[in-house]
Design a protein around this motif. Structure first.
Motif, PDB file in Angstrom:
ATOM      1  N   ASN A 285       0.779  -1.232   0.024  1.00 47.20           N
ATOM      2  CA  ASN A 285      -0.263   0.095  -0.032  1.00 47.20           C
ATOM      3  C   ASN A 285       0.837   1.404   0.096  1.00 47.20           C
ATOM      4  OD1 ASN A 285      -2.553  -1.303  -0.263  1.00 47.20           O
ATOM      5  ND2 ASN A 285      -2.581  -1.548   2.199  1.00 47.20           N
ATOM      6  N   ARG A 288       2.007   1.638  -3.674  1.00 46.23           N
ATOM      7  CA  ARG A 288       0.852   1.900  -4.544  1.00 46.23           C
ATOM      8  C   ARG A 288       0.502   3.419  -4.160  1.00 46.23           C
ATOM      9  NH1 ARG A 288      -2.000  -3.290  -2.260  1.00 46.23           N
ATOM     10  NH2 ARG A 288      -1.628  -4.662  -3.915  1.00 46.23           N
ATOM     11  N   SER A 289       0.717   3.983  -2.957  1.00 50.42           N
ATOM     12  CA  SER A 289       0.136   5.468  -2.727  1.00 50.42           C
ATOM     13  C   SER A 289       1.336   6.345  -2.937  1.00 50.42           C
ATOM     14  CB  SER A 289      -0.242   5.591  -1.350  1.00 50.42           C
ATOM     15  OG  SER A 289       0.926   5.285  -0.356  1.00 50.42           O
ATOM     16  N   THR A 290       2.708   6.023  -3.577  1.00 48.87           N
ATOM     17  CA  THR A 290       3.635   6.749  -3.752  1.00 48.87           C
ATOM     18  C   THR A 290       4.297   6.680  -5.163  1.00 48.87           C
ATOM     19  OG1 THR A 290       5.117   5.300  -2.406  1.00 48.87           O
ATOM     20  CG2 THR A 290       4.383   6.988  -1.186  1.00 48.87           C
ATOM     21  N   ASN A 293       2.323   4.290  -7.900  1.00 48.43           N
ATOM     22  CA  ASN A 293       1.210   5.093  -8.365  1.00 48.43           C
ATOM     23  C   ASN A 293       1.581   5.951  -9.861  1.00 48.43           C
ATOM     24  OD1 ASN A 293      -1.703   5.539  -8.387  1.00 48.43           O
ATOM     25  ND2 ASN A 293      -1.493   7.478  -7.331  1.00 48.43           N
ATOM     26  N   HIS A 327      -7.009  -4.206  -6.763  1.00 49.37           N
ATOM     27  CA  HIS A 327      -5.961  -3.442  -7.339  1.00 49.37           C
ATOM     28  C   HIS A 327      -5.604  -3.865  -8.694  1.00 49.37           C
ATOM     29  CE1 HIS A 327      -5.365  -0.917  -3.751  1.00 49.37           C
ATOM     30  NE2 HIS A 327      -5.438  -2.218  -3.014  1.00 49.37           N
ATOM     31  N   ILE A 505       6.742   6.454   2.245  1.00 50.85           N
ATOM     32  CA  ILE A 505       5.645   7.635   1.908  1.00 50.85           C
ATOM     33  C   ILE A 505       6.501   9.343   2.353  1.00 50.85           C
ATOM     34  CG2 ILE A 505       3.552   8.540   2.625  1.00 50.85           C
ATOM     35  CD1 ILE A 505       2.673   5.633   3.441  1.00 50.85           C
ATOM     36  N   GLN A 509       6.780  12.180  -0.177  1.00 53.60           N
ATOM     37  CA  GLN A 509       5.987  13.498   0.184  1.00 53.60           C
ATOM     38  C   GLN A 509       7.295  14.476   0.039  1.00 53.60           C
ATOM     39  OE1 GLN A 509       4.172  12.743   3.726  1.00 53.60           O
ATOM     40  NE2 GLN A 509       2.270  11.876   2.750  1.00 53.60           N
TER      41      GLN A 509
END
Length: 515
Positions: A285, A288-290, A293, A327, A505, A509
């Motif tokens: 996850n 997937r979120s970083t 994606n 997914h 993450i 960011q």
């Protein structure tokens, strides 16, 4: 005298230290060197047999018994001391008649017809003049519904032995070992004659082949095989010739979860394949979120997929299948997912890329704890001087000694890899390569002895192909751990290791904020 002996097996991490401390006061614990899992029960049995044969041949009888069983020793001794109880070629317990081989691939009891045909065990019993008889009727057709049963060799038909439900007496080494030879599929030796038949030894866990520390050359588990060459035999029906591939070759495995049309739909320039343990949902996850994606970078399509092995249970498998439906980025193959199977995992990745995604220009095998700056990676791959074929780069490892210390998880025996140093290879945390390489590597690996250092093994396959890993234009872009992640300029790296999914993450960011 009755002697109790419990057997346990090596587990990853440092759990074996607890076993060692338990053994000192009790002196009843044996430990062998492979991962302890449900799918390794056949290995467990054979190690028990080997221990009995080599360490305790003087005993008259032995019993293999599960840890959740109650045993009435008085009744058991009464059975064994009875005058009509055989002293040789004897095994009894709760007998199983006419059991169908499970062909449902979703069952944990699945065995393929290729590995064990329905008649195999029956034929072996007939060839060895052994029958299994009903206690009361003395006939070998259908079992009666009673729980008390007996068995004996065909020449002692008048023998009767009584035992309570659940007793399994495993003394006949030849019986057990020969039957097991239809359920295993391991190889630690290269193919020397492609048309010679070898012992077919296939361990099927839901048709899953497993390699534990055997790939490093730790041989205790395999003493019972008497150092034979054990090579999987695959028959190509069309041409009726036998082809022998070692245990790490992807032809030994099949996909349980797959995305075969993904590349046709996406037509990616770059494919990330992340080998990850089934239970590491948080790591998946985080990716997937970083960076995972980022599906389009500099006008090029980028695809990220995760490759896992077996989950270890139906509940975990169900969760994985639900995640896959959500997914559509999971690929699962049928090998036990463990540290010692990373070579298998890497070869399965190569096979997937070669067969499911040949249209991609580049691919990257990247560990689940890595931060990837996809923008910087695309800058490298789109540079005019970056090769389009026979290309692999990352954090290069030069002049690395082969570890011969048997206590190290990096140990590789001289038998598996006789040279004292590895060829130059790319550190396995993350390497990018032109997508013509996967098929070439899989083909080259057919005759290469596998060992458990997956990145070094890739290096040996590349050496076989005459391909040298390329030094990156700026090697500092491929980082391992950063001493000071706060002060480090993440905007310049391509790869670096994160210490947790949360840090992946944070890295991502941080880079996005400074753009």
């Amino acid at each position: 005298m009755v002697r109790r002996r419990f057997i346990d097996f090596f587990k990853e991490g440092y759990e074996h230290q607890d076993v060692s401390s338990e053994r000192r006061p009790a002196s009843t614990v044996l430990q062998s060197n492979f991962v302890d899992s449900y799918f390794d029960l056949t290995i467990k049995i054979m190690v028990i047999m080997d221990w009995l044969a080599t360490r305790c041949p003087q005993a008259s009888y032995a019993m293999k018994i599960d840890s959740d069983m109650y045993i009435n020793l008085k009744n058991l001794l009464s059975l064994l001391l009875a005058p009509n109880t055989p002293r040789e070629n004897y095994i009894t317990g709760y007998l199983m008649w006419n059991q169908d081989v499970i062909r449902n691939k979703k069952s944990k009891y699945y065995i393929s017809e290729h590995h064990v045909a329905k008649h195999v065990i029956k034929k072996w019993l007939e060839d060895h003049n052994i029958e299994i008889l009903d206690l009361w009727s003395g006939n070998s057709s259908d079992p009666s519904p009673i729980e008390n049963m007996w068995c004996c060799s065909a020449h002692d038909r008048d023998l009767k032995c009584h035992i309570k439900t659940g007793f399994v007496l495993l003394v006949a080494l030849t019986l057990s070992f020969s039957v097991i030879f239809f359920v295993y599929d391991f190889s630690f030796n290269p193919v020397k004659d492609r048309h010679a038949w070898f012992n077919l030894v296939n361990k099927t866990h839901k048709s899953y082949n497993v390699v534990t520390e055997g790939l490093s050359g730790k041989r205790f588990v395999w003493n019972c095989a008497t150092n034979q060459q054990i090579i999987q035999t695959i028959t190509t029906q069309k041409h009726h010739i036998s082809v022998h591939h070692h245990v790490a070759h992807p032809s030994n495995y099949h996909f349980l979860l797959d995305e075969p049309d993904k590349c046709r739909q996406w037509d990616p320039f770059l494919v990330f394949v992340v080998p990850v343990a089934p239970h590491q949902v948080e790591a998946r996850n985080a990716i997937r979120s970083t960076w995972g994606n980022e599906s389009s970078v500099q006008g090029k399509a980028v695809l990220t997929l995760f490759l896992v092995g077996l989950t270890g249970g139906p509940e975990a498998q169900q969760k994985l299948e639900e995640e896959s439906r959500q997914h559509r980025d999971l690929v699962q193959s049928n090998f036990v997912d463990s540290y010692f199977n990373l070579t298998i995992k890497t070869m399965v990745i190569m096979d997937w890329l070669a067969t499911r995604c040949p249209q991609a220009s580049y691919a990257m095998k990247v560990d689940s704890d890595m931060y990837i700056n996809v923008e910087n990676l695309l800058n490298l791959l789109l540079a005019p001087n970056t090769p389009r074929e026979n290309y692999i780069t990352g954090y290069l490892m030069w002049d690395q000694n082969v570890i011969r210390n048997k206590k190290s998880k990096y140990y590789v025996s001289e038998e598996l890899y006789p040279a004292s140093k590895y060829p130059t290879y790319v550190l396995g945390v993350g390497y990018v390569f032109s997508n013509d390489l996967p098929k070439k590597v899989v083909d080259a690996s057919k005759d290469m002895k596998p060992f458990n250092i997956e990145d070094a093994y890739m290096g040996t396959c590349l050496k076989r192909l005459g391909i040298k890993p390329s030094r990156a234009p700026d090697p500092s872009q491929f980082q391992t751990y950063m001493k000071d992640s706060k002060g480090h300029d993440l905007s310049k790296v391509i790869t670096t290791i994160a210490r947790s999914p949360k840090q992946i993450i944070e890295f991502w960011q941080k880079v996005k904020r400074h753009k």
